[in-house]
Design a protein around this motif. Structure first.
Motif, PDB file in Angstrom:
ATOM      1  N   LEU A  97       0.829  -1.207   0.000  1.00 13.47           N
ATOM      2  CA  LEU A  97       0.000   0.000   0.000  1.00 13.47           C
ATOM      3  C   LEU A  97       0.863   1.257   0.000  1.00 13.47           C
ATOM      4  O   LEU A  97       0.539   2.254  -0.659  1.00 13.47           O
ATOM      5  CB  LEU A  97      -0.937  -0.005   1.215  1.00 13.47           C
ATOM      6  N   PHE A  98       1.965   1.211   0.749  1.00 13.74           N
ATOM      7  CA  PHE A  98       2.905   2.327   0.824  1.00 13.74           C
ATOM      8  C   PHE A  98       3.441   2.665  -0.570  1.00 13.74           C
ATOM      9  O   PHE A  98       3.488   3.832  -0.970  1.00 13.74           O
ATOM     10  CB  PHE A  98       4.053   1.956   1.782  1.00 13.74           C
ATOM     11  N   VAL A  99       3.827   1.646  -1.321  1.00 11.15           N
ATOM     12  CA  VAL A  99       4.360   1.846  -2.667  1.00 11.15           C
ATOM     13  C   VAL A  99       3.311   2.510  -3.571  1.00 11.15           C
ATOM     14  O   VAL A  99       3.650   3.303  -4.448  1.00 11.15           O
ATOM     15  CB  VAL A  99       4.844   0.502  -3.269  1.00 11.15           C
ATOM     16  N   LYS A 100       2.052   2.220  -3.303  1.00 11.95           N
ATOM     17  CA  LYS A 100       0.970   2.800  -4.106  1.00 11.95           C
ATOM     18  C   LYS A 100       0.573   4.198  -3.630  1.00 11.95           C
ATOM     19  O   LYS A 100      -0.298   4.835  -4.220  1.00 11.95           O
ATOM     20  CB  LYS A 100      -0.238   1.873  -4.098  1.00 11.95           C
ATOM     21  N   GLY A 101       1.183   4.669  -2.519  1.00 12.82           N
ATOM     22  CA  GLY A 101       0.932   6.032  -2.061  1.00 12.82           C
ATOM     23  C   GLY A 101      -0.037   6.171  -0.912  1.00 12.82           C
ATOM     24  O   GLY A 101      -0.454   7.279  -0.588  1.00 12.82           O
ATOM     25  N   ASP A 102      -0.383   5.095  -0.227  1.00 10.24           N
ATOM     26  CA  ASP A 102      -1.315   5.146   0.896  1.00 10.24           C
ATOM     27  C   ASP A 102      -0.665   5.849   2.093  1.00 10.24           C
ATOM     28  O   ASP A 102       0.406   5.453   2.556  1.00 10.24           O
ATOM     29  CB  ASP A 102      -1.734   3.718   1.278  1.00 10.24           C
ATOM     30  N   LYS A 103      -1.318   6.897   2.604  1.00  6.98           N
ATOM     31  CA  LYS A 103      -0.753   7.697   3.699  1.00  6.98           C
ATOM     32  C   LYS A 103      -0.676   6.925   5.010  1.00  6.98           C
ATOM     33  O   LYS A 103       0.292   7.064   5.760  1.00  6.98           O
ATOM     34  CB  LYS A 103      -1.556   8.976   3.895  1.00  6.98           C
ATOM     35  N   ASP A 104      -1.692   6.137   5.332  1.00 10.72           N
ATOM     36  CA  ASP A 104      -1.665   5.357   6.566  1.00 10.72           C
ATOM     37  C   ASP A 104      -0.554   4.306   6.519  1.00 10.72           C
ATOM     38  O   ASP A 104       0.154   4.094   7.505  1.00 10.72           O
ATOM     39  CB  ASP A 104      -3.016   4.682   6.818  1.00 10.72           C
ATOM     40  N   ALA A 105      -0.392   3.679   5.389  1.00  9.91           N
ATOM     41  CA  ALA A 105       0.683   2.692   5.236  1.00  9.91           C
ATOM     42  C   ALA A 105       2.044   3.380   5.353  1.00  9.91           C
ATOM     43  O   ALA A 105       2.977   2.836   5.949  1.00  9.91           O
ATOM     44  CB  ALA A 105       0.556   1.979   3.888  1.00  9.91           C
ATOM     45  N   HIS A 111      11.347  10.476  -0.822  1.00  6.38           N
ATOM     46  CA  HIS A 111      11.697   9.924  -2.135  1.00  6.38           C
ATOM     47  C   HIS A 111      10.895   8.660  -2.440  1.00  6.38           C
ATOM     48  O   HIS A 111      10.453   8.450  -3.572  1.00  6.38           O
ATOM     49  CB  HIS A 111      13.199   9.627  -2.199  1.00  6.38           C
ATOM     50  N   LEU A 112      10.710   7.819  -1.432  1.00  9.97           N
ATOM     51  CA  LEU A 112      10.011   6.552  -1.646  1.00  9.97           C
ATOM     52  C   LEU A 112       8.497   6.710  -1.775  1.00  9.97           C
ATOM     53  O   LEU A 112       7.846   5.927  -2.461  1.00  9.97           O
ATOM     54  CB  LEU A 112      10.313   5.583  -0.494  1.00  9.97           C
ATOM     55  N   TYR A 113       7.952   7.719  -1.116  1.00 11.94           N
ATOM     56  CA  TYR A 113       6.496   7.882  -1.091  1.00 11.94           C
ATOM     57  C   TYR A 113       5.947   8.099  -2.497  1.00 11.94           C
ATOM     58  O   TYR A 113       6.303   9.028  -3.198  1.00 11.94           O
ATOM     59  CB  TYR A 113       6.110   9.052  -0.185  1.00 11.94           C
ATOM     60  N   GLY A 114       5.096   7.219  -2.906  1.00 13.63           N
ATOM     61  CA  GLY A 114       4.464   7.330  -4.210  1.00 13.63           C
ATOM     62  C   GLY A 114       5.359   6.962  -5.377  1.00 13.63           C
ATOM     63  O   GLY A 114       4.985   7.141  -6.531  1.00 13.63           O
ATOM     64  N   ASN A 115       6.552   6.443  -5.094  1.00 16.39           N
ATOM     65  CA  ASN A 115       7.467   6.022  -6.154  1.00 16.39           C
ATOM     66  C   ASN A 115       7.034   4.633  -6.632  1.00 16.39           C
ATOM     67  O   ASN A 115       7.266   3.644  -5.965  1.00 16.39           O
ATOM     68  CB  ASN A 115       8.909   6.002  -5.623  1.00 16.39           C
ATOM     69  N   HIS A 116       6.411   4.573  -7.772  1.00 22.96           N
ATOM     70  CA  HIS A 116       5.838   3.324  -8.271  1.00 22.96           C
ATOM     71  C   HIS A 116       6.883   2.380  -8.863  1.00 22.96           C
ATOM     72  O   HIS A 116       6.556   1.265  -9.257  1.00 22.96           O
ATOM     73  CB  HIS A 116       4.743   3.620  -9.301  1.00 22.96           C
ATOM     74  N   LYS A 117       8.130   2.815  -8.927  1.00 22.86           N
ATOM     75  CA  LYS A 117       9.197   1.966  -9.455  1.00 22.86           C
ATOM     76  C   LYS A 117       9.731   0.991  -8.408  1.00 22.86           C
ATOM     77  O   LYS A 117      10.487   0.097  -8.723  1.00 22.86           O
ATOM     78  CB  LYS A 117      10.355   2.821  -9.979  1.00 22.86           C
ATOM     79  N   ILE A 118       9.343   1.180  -7.162  1.00 25.12           N
ATOM     80  CA  ILE A 118       9.819   0.328  -6.075  1.00 25.12           C
ATOM     81  C   ILE A 118       9.112  -1.017  -6.150  1.00 25.12           C
ATOM     82  O   ILE A 118       7.896  -1.081  -6.333  1.00 25.12           O
ATOM     83  CB  ILE A 118       9.537   0.971  -4.702  1.00 25.12           C
ATOM     84  N   SER A 119       9.872  -2.061  -5.951  1.00 24.40           N
ATOM     85  CA  SER A 119       9.294  -3.403  -5.957  1.00 24.40           C
ATOM     86  C   SER A 119       8.444  -3.613  -4.705  1.00 24.40           C
ATOM     87  O   SER A 119       8.776  -3.130  -3.621  1.00 24.40           O
ATOM     88  CB  SER A 119      10.401  -4.457  -5.994  1.00 24.40           C
ATOM     89  N   GLU A 120       7.353  -4.336  -4.878  1.00 30.68           N
ATOM     90  CA  GLU A 120       6.505  -4.659  -3.738  1.00 30.68           C
ATOM     91  C   GLU A 120       7.027  -5.871  -2.982  1.00 30.68           C
ATOM     92  O   GLU A 120       6.619  -6.116  -1.860  1.00 30.68           O
ATOM     93  CB  GLU A 120       5.069  -4.920  -4.210  1.00 30.68           C
ATOM     94  N   ASN A 121       7.920  -6.623  -3.590  1.00 27.66           N
ATOM     95  CA  ASN A 121       8.446  -7.847  -2.971  1.00 27.66           C
ATOM     96  C   ASN A 121       9.909  -7.653  -2.585  1.00 27.66           C
ATOM     97  O   ASN A 121      10.807  -8.097  -3.295  1.00 27.66           O
ATOM     98  CB  ASN A 121       8.299  -9.032  -3.931  1.00 27.66           C
TER      99      ASN A 121
END
Length: 186
Positions: free
Chosen positions: A9-17, A53-63
């Protein structure tokens, strides 16, 4: 929901995550940054910059291994900052000794000497060995995680750790002998 779910969720930009990931890892990141020789403000700035930098960065792997990923990212940021600023400031934390009212003067002095010898021994270790010991035993990372954070192979990580412990052990054997002798006489 575990941290891996929050990471996705964090990678997708969720504020709570974002908040949960930050709260779960900020203390370990701070301790690691201080251990690498950063000062308080420098480490906090790098941690905040990292999360921005990481917040909302969709290039980050989820795994990913979240902790190892964040520690490695912070390490790179601190080294980059240090390189661009051309300053090498190493600030070591003090090792504190808890004292009890019941402990006698000789025991306290012996313990203090032992801690000082340990601290001196750690300070004499090469920087990479100190870093490995901190990651492995203070932050409780596995050897594969430490190797990933430091960008070295696992076998090198194990060898550096073994050598550091061997040096510290040899240095402390003398003081341990003194503790036993003092205990026998008093």
């Amino acid at each position: 929901m575990d941290l891996k779910d929050f990471w996705k969720l964090f990678v997708k930009g969720d504020k709570d995550a974002f908040r949960r990931i930050y709260e779960a890892h900020s203390d370990a990141l701070y301790a690691y940054g201080i251990n690498l020789g950063g000062d308080h403000d420098q480490v906090l700035d790098c941690i905040h910059d990292l999360f921005v930098h990481l917040y909302g960065n969709h290039k980050i792997s989820e795994n990913v291994n979240i902790r190892a990923y964040l520690l490695a990212s912070l390490r790179r940021r601190l080294f980059k900052l240090r390189k661009t600023a051309e300053e090498t400031v190493v600030k070591e934390g003090d090792v504190e000794v808890e004292e009890s009212a019941e402990v006698g003067l000789i025991t306290r002095e012996t313990e203090q000497i032992a801690w000082e010898r340990l601290k001196e021994g750690i300070n004499r270790l090469p920087k990479r060995q100190r870093e490995i010991l901190h990651l492995r035993y203070t932050l409780d990372l596995s050897y594969p995680e430490v190797a990933k954070v430091m960008n070295i192979n696992i076998e090198t990580c194990r060898k550096l750790s073994y050598r550091a412990i061997k040096l510290l052990k040899a240095d402390l054997e003398t003081i341990t002998y003194l503790v036993i002798v003092f205990s026998l006489f008093f």
